[in-house]
Design a protein around this motif. Structure first.
Motif, PDB file in Angstrom:
ATOM      1  N   ASP A   1      35.771  50.496  32.587  1.00  0.00           N
ATOM      2  CA  ASP A   1      35.514  48.796  32.492  1.00  0.00           C
ATOM      3  C   ASP A   1      34.478  48.194  31.962  1.00  0.00           C
ATOM      4  N   LEU A   2      33.404  48.477  32.062  1.00  0.00           N
ATOM      5  CA  LEU A   2      31.933  48.878  32.024  1.00  0.00           C
ATOM      6  C   LEU A   2      31.537  48.742  30.542  1.00  0.00           C
ATOM      7  N   LEU A   3      32.351  49.632  30.350  1.00  0.00           N
ATOM      8  CA  LEU A   3      31.692  50.105  29.033  1.00  0.00           C
ATOM      9  C   LEU A   3      33.315  48.778  27.602  1.00  0.00           C
ATOM     10  N   VAL A   4      33.906  48.591  28.400  1.00  0.00           N
ATOM     11  CA  VAL A   4      34.564  47.344  27.633  1.00  0.00           C
ATOM     12  C   VAL A   4      34.200  46.127  27.855  1.00  0.00           C
ATOM     13  N   SER A   5      33.623  45.749  28.897  1.00  0.00           N
ATOM     14  CA  SER A   5      33.001  44.861  29.699  1.00  0.00           C
ATOM     15  C   SER A   5      31.959  43.984  27.597  1.00  0.00           C
ATOM     16  N   ARG A   6      31.646  45.318  28.288  1.00  0.00           N
ATOM     17  CA  ARG A   6      29.744  45.696  27.168  1.00  0.00           C
ATOM     18  C   ARG A   6      30.494  45.008  25.861  1.00  0.00           C
ATOM     19  N   TRP A   7      31.624  45.440  25.417  1.00  0.00           N
ATOM     20  CA  TRP A   7      31.767  45.776  23.999  1.00  0.00           C
ATOM     21  C   TRP A   7      33.186  44.124  23.438  1.00  0.00           C
ATOM     22  N   THR A   8      33.352  43.781  24.545  1.00  0.00           N
ATOM     23  CA  THR A   8      34.296  42.514  24.362  1.00  0.00           C
ATOM     24  C   THR A   8      33.586  41.286  25.014  1.00  0.00           C
TER      25      THR A   8
ATOM     26  N   MET B   1      38.335  38.673  28.075  1.00  0.00           N
ATOM     27  CA  MET B   1      38.232  39.621  29.416  1.00  0.00           C
ATOM     28  C   MET B   1      38.472  38.698  31.309  1.00  0.00           C
ATOM     29  N   GLU B   2      38.763  37.088  30.544  1.00  0.00           N
ATOM     30  CA  GLU B   2      38.820  36.046  30.982  1.00  0.00           C
ATOM     31  C   GLU B   2      39.970  36.260  32.258  1.00  0.00           C
ATOM     32  N   ASP B   3      39.679  36.221  33.763  1.00  0.00           N
ATOM     33  CA  ASP B   3      40.537  36.236  34.855  1.00  0.00           C
ATOM     34  C   ASP B   3      40.965  34.839  35.168  1.00  0.00           C
ATOM     35  N   GLY B   4      40.457  33.656  35.179  1.00  0.00           N
ATOM     36  CA  GLY B   4      40.264  32.491  35.828  1.00  0.00           C
ATOM     37  C   GLY B   4      39.632  32.291  36.320  1.00  0.00           C
ATOM     38  N   GLY B   5      38.389  33.043  36.737  1.00  0.00           N
ATOM     39  CA  GLY B   5      37.147  33.203  37.834  1.00  0.00           C
ATOM     40  C   GLY B   5      37.666  34.185  39.316  1.00  0.00           C
ATOM     41  N   ILE B   6      38.854  33.622  39.393  1.00  0.00           N
ATOM     42  CA  ILE B   6      39.197  34.356  40.645  1.00  0.00           C
ATOM     43  C   ILE B   6      38.256  35.939  41.112  1.00  0.00           C
TER      44      ILE B   6
END
Length: 199
Positions: free
Chosen positions: A77-84, A89-94
């Motif tokens: 998750d940290l790797l994907v978040s870093r390069w995406t 990756m938006e979840d609507g802020g929930i």
């Protein structure tokens, strides 16, 4: 007396910021309660003992499976978040709303309740009927806030499938419960920490 007409009902989309803190928590706990009840009933209708499903194993190897999976998921998750891009990756802020201002004890409580309730239903009940693949499809579908973006939807499916695999190999429901708990707890603490660093 006015008649009730279902055609007059209107459904509108509400963003996470439009929901009060109290309503957000009521919704969270209510949905988990419903999830737990459905899971218990499903297991009972399968002719299985729901209490035995929660019997704690004598062997603690399940904790190694759980910790290994949680570590792999958090790193991914940290790797994907870093390069995406963030919008992908938006979840609507929930998740942000649930964890950002919460005391640590409450984050732990939320993660414990969610992991027990969801794993009872999905791994304990649904997977016994449909197997890990279709269970993961359903698990991804109920996490509707991710469905607008294919990356988080794919990740939720993969995590669910991995939880199902761990359940099969560890032979106890406590393995996916512990893994789910650790994943949510670490990600929740990261969200909270990120907020503290910004302020």
């Amino acid at each position: 007396m006015r008649k009730f007409d279902i055609r007059n009902l209107k459904v509108r989309s509400v963003s996470a910021d439009q929901i009060s803190e109290r309503l957000l928590l009521i919704n969270l706990y209510a949905t988990q309660g419903i999830t737990f009840i459905i899971g218990m009933l499903w297991v009972i209708f399968q002719g299985r003992n729901a209490i035995l499903l929660f019997r704690f194993p004598e062997d603690y190897r399940f904790a190694v499976w759980a910790a290994g999976l949680a570590l792999a998921v958090v790193l991914l998750d940290l790797l994907v978040s870093r390069w995406t891009p963030e919008e992908a990756m938006e979840d609507g802020g929930i998740n942000e709303r649930i964890f950002r201002g919460r005391p640590i004890w409450h984050i732990v409580l939320i993660c414990a309740i969610v992991s027990v309730c969801e794993e009872l239903l999905f791994r304990g009940a649904v997977q016994s009927s449909f197997g890990p693949y279709w269970t993961s499809i359903l698990f991804a579908a109920i996490h509707v806030r991710y469905l607008r973006h294919w990356i988080p939807t794919g990740m939720v499916f993969a995590i669910s499938y991995a939880l199902g695999w761990v359940y099969i190999h560890a032979g106890t429901l406590w393995a996916p419960i512990a893994a789910h708990f650790l994943i949510d707890l670490i990600m929740g603490l990261i969200i909270r920490l990120r907020r503290e660093m910004k302020s």
